[in-house]
Scaffold this active site. Structure first.
Site, PDB file in Angstrom:
ATOM      1  N   TYR A  39       0.822  -1.225   0.000  1.00  0.00           N
ATOM      2  CA  TYR A  39       0.000   0.000   0.000  1.00  0.00           C
ATOM      3  C   TYR A  39       0.849   1.266   0.000  1.00  0.00           C
ATOM      4  O   TYR A  39       0.345   2.361  -0.260  1.00  0.00           O
ATOM      5  CB  TYR A  39      -0.953   0.051   1.208  1.00  0.00           C
ATOM      6  CG  TYR A  39      -1.944  -1.095   1.306  1.00  0.00           C
ATOM      7  CD1 TYR A  39      -2.137  -1.980   0.247  1.00  0.00           C
ATOM      8  CD2 TYR A  39      -2.689  -1.286   2.468  1.00  0.00           C
ATOM      9  CE1 TYR A  39      -3.035  -3.037   0.351  1.00  0.00           C
ATOM     10  CE2 TYR A  39      -3.597  -2.337   2.574  1.00  0.00           C
ATOM     11  CZ  TYR A  39      -3.752  -3.217   1.511  1.00  0.00           C
ATOM     12  OH  TYR A  39      -4.640  -4.249   1.629  1.00  0.00           O
ATOM     13  N   ILE A  98     -12.757  -5.145   7.971  1.00  0.00           N
ATOM     14  CA  ILE A  98     -11.839  -4.000   7.958  1.00  0.00           C
ATOM     15  C   ILE A  98     -12.246  -2.973   6.898  1.00  0.00           C
ATOM     16  O   ILE A  98     -11.515  -2.731   5.931  1.00  0.00           O
ATOM     17  CB  ILE A  98     -10.374  -4.472   7.739  1.00  0.00           C
ATOM     18  CG1 ILE A  98     -10.277  -5.478   6.578  1.00  0.00           C
ATOM     19  CG2 ILE A  98      -9.812  -5.091   9.015  1.00  0.00           C
ATOM     20  CD1 ILE A  98      -8.827  -5.736   6.128  1.00  0.00           C
ATOM     21  N   LYS A 156     -12.553   0.318   4.855  1.00  0.00           N
ATOM     22  CA  LYS A 156     -11.696   1.499   4.698  1.00  0.00           C
ATOM     23  C   LYS A 156     -12.598   2.732   4.684  1.00  0.00           C
ATOM     24  O   LYS A 156     -13.657   2.739   4.044  1.00  0.00           O
ATOM     25  CB  LYS A 156     -10.923   1.402   3.379  1.00  0.00           C
ATOM     26  CG  LYS A 156     -10.114   2.640   3.046  1.00  0.00           C
ATOM     27  CD  LYS A 156     -10.736   3.409   1.893  1.00  0.00           C
ATOM     28  CE  LYS A 156      -9.912   4.598   1.474  1.00  0.00           C
ATOM     29  NZ  LYS A 156     -10.627   5.429   0.474  1.00  0.00           N
ATOM     30  N   ASN A 168     -19.230   3.492  10.588  1.00  0.00           N
ATOM     31  CA  ASN A 168     -18.796   2.095  10.510  1.00  0.00           C
ATOM     32  C   ASN A 168     -18.509   1.481  11.887  1.00  0.00           C
ATOM     33  O   ASN A 168     -18.637   0.275  12.075  1.00  0.00           O
ATOM     34  CB  ASN A 168     -17.561   1.969   9.615  1.00  0.00           C
ATOM     35  CG  ASN A 168     -17.850   2.412   8.186  1.00  0.00           C
ATOM     36  OD1 ASN A 168     -19.011   2.617   7.820  1.00  0.00           O
ATOM     37  ND2 ASN A 168     -16.814   2.588   7.384  1.00  0.00           N
TER      38      ASN A 168
END
Ligand SMILES: NC(=O)c1ccc[n+]([C@@H]2O[C@H](COP(=O)([O-])OP(=O)(O)OC[C@H]3O[C@@H](n4cnc5c(N)ncnc54)[C@H](OP(=O)(O)O)[C@@H]3O)[C@@H](O)[C@H]2O)c1
Length: 256
Positions: free
Chosen positions: A47, A223, A225, A235
């Site tokens: 990443y 997970i 984003k 979230n």
């Protein structure tokens, strides 16, 4: 926050994904997320944002010991010495002495599985990697991996439109964490009529129903984003309601 128990250890069910989060936005998202109560952060060497994630971790007031931090090794670095040197680079960028979980990002070709997992085992023995895992592994490849290391996690794409029945069965048998990546189908669940209808009964959005459905499954973590505080907060706000068995089944049926 709720936790999943894997091999006797507790892992926060919800984490922050950071793919495509870069620069200041990444640092801020990590810092804000931890400030709000997130305790699980997912990054990867590929990443290119481990330094920003590290700065976000450092900027927050949360103790390192409270955070479950994952990074991943890319297949071109699966040779023994590359695993060791790239992980040492990760730790410097992340400003920490250890990661909670180190994953093989994808199955490799060329380097034997035992060589890569053997290197990860050495890192585990010296204390810089607490748990070893894989990502995008099929059930049969995962089983093969268990011959070389104790596998704590398999991170795979999992959301209401993508079932993972075989792996879910395997997580119960082998006691590993199934971490759902792309849990929101990259924002695709937001307008889903069924998810919205289920959410209305609980005063929740389709996105929140999706995350609740994931974390309510045994041995599953998610997970998502998110960049801004609004999405981050939405979230995380999935721990004050429960889906009934019938509601769970309605979400399962979206992929069938
Ligand atoms: N192991 C692997 O091979 C692999 C592959 C892919 C992903 N991953 C991991 O999984 C993480 C999550 O997957 P992902 O990034 O592909 O997709 P995702 O989490 O399903 O979706 C992210 C997208 O959803 C939006 N979003 C977030 N919260 C929202 C909300 N409450 N309402 C509406 N939209 C919302 C985000 O927008 P904003 O950013 O604008 O908030 C972003 O565009 C990655 O970041 C990465 O850490 C791993």
């Amino acid at each position: 926050m709720e936790y999943q128990t894997i091999k006797g250890e507790k892992v926060p069910s919800l984490g922050l994904g950071t793919y495509r989060l870069t620069g200041d936005a990444c640092e801020r998202a990590v810092e804000h997320a931890l400030g709000m109560g997130y305790r699980h952060v997912d990054t990867a060497q590929m990443y290119g944002n481990e330094a920003e994630v590290g700065r976000g971790l450092e900027a927050s007031d949360v103790d390192r010991g409270e955070i479950f931090l994952t990074t991943k090794v890319w297949p071109s670095d699966f040779a023994h010495d590359r695993v060791v040197s790239k992980t040492s680079e990760s730790l410097k960028k992340l400003r920490t002495d250890y990661v909670d979980l180190l994953l093989m990002h994808w199955p490799g070709d060329g380097v034997p599985l035992g060589e890569t997992l053997g290197a990860m085992r050495e890192l585990h023995e010296e204390g810089s990697v607490l748990h070893i895992g894989v990502s995008n592994f099929s059930p049969s490849l995962l089983e093969e991996a268990t011959e070389h290391a104790e596998i704590f996690c398999n991170q795979v794409q999992y959301h209401p439109y993508r079932s993972q029945d075989e792996l879910l069965d395997q997580t119960q048998k082998l006691d590993y964490l199934l971490t759902a990546y792309t849990p929101l189908s990259r924002g695709g669940v937001q307008g889903d009529a069924t998810l919205k209808e289920i959410g209305e009964a609980h005063g929740k959005t389709a996105t929140q129903v999706t995350l609740r459905w994931l974390v309510q499954q045994e041995k599953v973590s998610a997970i998502p984003k998110a960049t801004g505080e609004e999405h981050l907060a939405e979230n995380l706000d999935v721990f004050d309601f429960e889906l009934s068995e019938e509601e769970m089944d309605r979400v399962f049926s979206l992929s069938r």
